[in-house]
Design a protein around this motif. Structure first.
Motif: not given
Length: 131
Positions: A107-128
């Motif tokens: 989760r910690e690395l995934t959260d940092r990855i999501l910070l690099q990506l445009p909004p909406g990727y959280d849903l693609l990762f299954g983590l709204p």
């Protein structure tokens, strides 16, 4: 195939409900190549270290992206690279692969990855993200 690769592909195959390992592998290759073009620095290197070697190399050697893709355009790009895919099936492919990537990353690395990506990727990762 290494046990690590087998375990990763099993997760992708199960989540994508693919009939064959080949379908899971094709989705993983396309999605990770596109994802690698959008990640930089420490996060990309850390994620690569947590993936099986075959997929780490795909993530680390992407085609350079000219601009960050929105989540919607990422799905469209995935559909364009998978023969016979539609936006609907590509959404399924992206979700299957990125949820397995999130499991591998933690989760910690995934959260940092999501910070690099445009909004909406959280849903693609299954983590709204909570609103």
């Amino acid at each position: 195939m290494t046990p690590r690769t087998e375990a990763f592909l099993s997760r992708v195959q199960e989540r994508g409900e693919y009939d064959t390992r080949h379908e899971a592998e094709r989705a993983a290759r396309v999605v990770l190549a596109l994802l690698g073009a959008h990640l930089v620095g420490r996060e990309r290197a850390e994620l690569a270290a947590r993936l099986p070697e075959t997929y780490a190399l795909i993530l680390l050697n992407p085609l350079p992206a000219e601009e960050p893709l929105t989540a919607e355009r990422f799905v469209r790009a995935t559909a364009a690279w998978i023969p016979g895919a539609t936006e609907q099936t590509a959404t399924w492919d992206v979700g299957a692969v990125l949820s397995a990537v999130s499991d591998a990353a933690g989760r910690e690395l995934t959260d940092r990855i999501l910070l690099q990506l445009p909004p909406g990727y959280d849903l693609l990762f299954g983590l709204p993200q909570p609103t």
